[in-house]
Enzyme design. Structure first.
Site, PDB file in Angstrom:
ATOM      1  N   LEU A   1      42.232  40.182  44.510  1.00  0.00           N
ATOM      2  CA  LEU A   1      40.897  40.658  44.135  1.00  0.00           C
ATOM      3  C   LEU A   1      39.797  40.144  45.079  1.00  0.00           C
ATOM      4  CD1 LEU A   1      39.146  42.165  42.057  1.00  0.00           C
ATOM      5  CD2 LEU A   1      38.918  40.005  40.833  1.00  0.00           C
ATOM      6  N   ASP A   2      39.028  41.057  45.635  1.00  0.00           N
ATOM      7  CA  ASP A   2      37.885  40.727  46.500  1.00  0.00           C
ATOM      8  C   ASP A   2      38.285  39.975  47.759  1.00  0.00           C
ATOM      9  OD1 ASP A   2      36.330  41.908  44.551  1.00  0.00           O
ATOM     10  OD2 ASP A   2      35.701  40.033  43.641  1.00  0.00           O
TER      11      ASP A   2
END
Lengths: 278, 278, 278, 278
Positions: free
Chosen positions: B221-222
């Site tokens: 994530l990210d």
């Protein structure tokens, strides 16, 4: 192992990259970095190649020249330090920043001397053990003053002259003596606020950003090819004096950035435009 | 006359530029622009060449492959428009900006459809005559919802999926289905403020700049490779809501910039880093 | 509970803040935000106060006026939406951005109509259900064309006229009809590149940053008080067309920023300078 | 005529500006500049007033305190130079920039001494005639080293301690001795890249901007209130070392900007957020 920098520009034609890299390949050099640009309007080709791995490439140039179109310019630049002389007037920030970087080996140049039309900055130059020459313009016309300045410059035979807030306008004759060798920092985002007192002009125009511009000096005041520019945000609470003070930081950083590009031979001039391979 | 884009990466060795440009030269192509980069740490070579002037260069690739080191990747990208699907949730600013550019031919893509987990943006898509699919996540677990979204996506067979403020976290399984094909805009200057409510986090940390980051989506994530980032200056007078609002402009411009780079095939991925030839 | 915005400027003297806030205090209002600025050169005082908590403050103004020096200007601005008319020519980016924000309630104005000298943008206005008037300048002299434009404008009785890339020069007579009510976006970092084709001018000058300027329109072309400015970094690889395209993003964001300041009544004009309480 | 700076914060209530300015008015002072901010979430009021025109305002404070809500903080700051001590390690750029500004009167502080855990920067301090103390950490545990550093600091009784690239982590005990008096420059855009080697981290994450953050030092490493931040654009061609070098300019400018705000008493701390009246 030495690095070499080859700078070529010529009318564009098919196969230039292939032919140039071919010569280097056959001579056993390794290309470290390679940058090309083709100006589509002018149909002109620019290439900067940094290479390593062999003997001094003087012979290579001849071989290359034979392959390139008529009118090609080839130049082999050394990757060592440039001999420079710095001109300043009274403000310390650009000169001081340059002397600091120089003292710690972060500018690719040997500062031979500082010349000023005032004595103000003598102590700053001396802190860093750099010769300082005060060449006052008092009682001298422009011609005579420039002759005196040139005489000092000639002692040092510099490759570049850096105007680190030198507040005198140079005559075309002076500029012609050092073609593409003089770099100036102007305290505005050119072409806005050409001429005197740009911070006062910026204040009066009510701009919301102020800037600085480093450029080669040509005959035409503040109109030489631009090397680097930057800006900072301001607002109505800044007086003209505040603008000057906050502008100093932009000036010194912009000048330093431009000098790095110049000394690393990353710039081609095409008329009044600078092609810069960062 | 068609332009072609050739993307090559391989272990670095002497003479690569010469050999690659040689094949193009012998086949009669003109190089329009050429960019190379050598990752010194990884000793890996990257080159993007845009060329023109001849028949479809399929045969050229085979000739080139024979000259290049083992492990070379060659890819010929077309210069036409990319087929894309856009996912969004409720916020209009990124989707709206993209639809506007698309309507005026300023994004090199055909938007096939907009998919959202809410109905909010249906009218926006319809203004621009783009099919809109609401795939609600109500009463669905993540797996089932993603399956439903995928089903819609598959109808359009897109080359890229653009997350224009799609506020659902994608599962690794979903991401794996579209490797290096999903581009997201994250509303912070990554890696600062990973995860939920970055503007609230930025407010609480009292930062003086906020930003946006466009990146490829990976499992993590990210943490996918960053394509473009930008920031704007803020101060203590901004509430978390103010930050969100002013941040919208940075988000939409940063996403647009990233998509231009992606669609023009200007990006190589090296692990988690993006090598971008602007 | 309504918010009110009070705008005061007057010759500076001791105690102004005390006297002004005293009236508000005695009348039971709460100050929401308060900004003052004293122009030291001109010895002039500016204050913007947003307050709430009582009945309509018409009476307050009279009380205040009695306390203030001769020549004081007091104005009570409403905090509602402004009635505006937008003028554009052929380019979609500023108008489109404004229509999008308007559609989602993020611009504090009601767009009454779009007027253009071409029909190009009609479909864009219609997507957003905004009346569109094409007032062609074909076969009309400037005076006659402006009269026709004015006639349409008058129907809507706007508080502000926004020039969203309206590519016609307005006559002093037209400008005089709407004093400090016309906001323009100019596609350069003024005062650099005044006049026609600023991107072409920027290309030829070889600048390293390009910008946009939002300003009030006055008689003097491109010389009205500056509201907002921004820049982006470019290099020698950008053609004049590339500059125009990349400049569009700066233009639309800068215009939106300026309109927010105007519509929130955050600006005082002092001669040609804008005092802006952000 | 002396200027005074009054710093007030207290729970918000109606009429504060009126009451505070009333005291100043009745005592015959002129307000030079006035800034207020109300934190709506915390319902707390902050005001910085610079005023002039009367005797030392000690009595004024008592009168004001009586009018303000319980829990009000009032502080009268002098407008003279701050006594500071600078801590550095081996890098010259922040210390050098600070010494230069100091030598030319452009930092509102008297640098009493430079302390370092290495001898590297002695010659730099000596160029500018500032006492230099090398307090080596060799053979000392953290506690003992900090005690030795503190002993030198105490000789100078500074109002602020500036960490100009001091590369040792300070213990909570040390920090507690100088509450809100230690300002650090961190070489990243915090909260990105907390901890060691931020440029290496930035390189590996492949960010497109790098930055610097000046902040007050608290117990929590790299988490103190942020005073100033800035960034510069970079790309994949920068090695981790290149990032460090180009980052130096951002660091020194950001530190200088923060110190100006600190020394001019423009900052209130609200938990971990800095309210800054620029």
């Amino acid at each position: 192992m030495d690095n070499y920098i080859l700078l070529i520009d010529c009318p564009d034609q098919t196969g230039l990259v292939y032919q140039i890299t071919g010569v280097l390949y056959r001579c056993g050099y390794n290309i470290v970095t390679n940058n090309e640009f083709v100006d589509r309007e002018a149909r002109h080709f620019y290439m900067r190649t940094e290479f390593a791995g062999g003997p001094h490439p003087a012979a290579v140039l001849d071989e290359m020249r034979a392959l390139l179109p008529a009118g090609a310019n080839l130049r082999l630049a050394n990757t060592g330090k440039r001999r420079i002389v710095v001109l300043a007037t009274k403000e310390y920030h650009c000169l001081g920043d340059l002397l600091l970087r120089h003292a710690y080996g972060e500018v690719q140049a040997d500062i031979q001397a500082v010349i000023s039309n005032h004595a103000t900055l003598a102590s700053l130059a001396h802190k860093f053990d750099i010769p300082f020459h005060c060449v006052s313009h008092a009682n001298l016309d422009r011609h005579a003053h420039e002759a005196a300045v040139s005489q000092v410059i000639e002692q040092y035979n510099p490759e570049y002259i850096v105007l680190a807030k030198y507040m005198r306008i140079l005559s075309p004759a002076f500029v012609a003596r050092y073609p593409n060798q003089i770099v100036n920092i102007h305290h505005s985002f050119l072409p806005a606020f050409i001429g005197a007192s740009p911070y006062r002009q910026a204040f009066e125009r009510g701009v919301k950003l102020i800037g600085a511009t480093a450029h080669y000096v040509t005959d035409d005041l503040d109109k030489g090819p631009i090397i680097a520019q930057d800006v900072i945000r301001i607002d109505h609470t800044y007086s003209a004096n505040d603008l000057a003070q906050i502008g100093h930081d932009v000036e010194k950083i912009t000048l330093a950035k431009a000098l790095k590009l110049v000394f690393e031979e990353r710039i081609f001039l095409s008329g009044n435009r600078a092609i810069i391979f960062e």
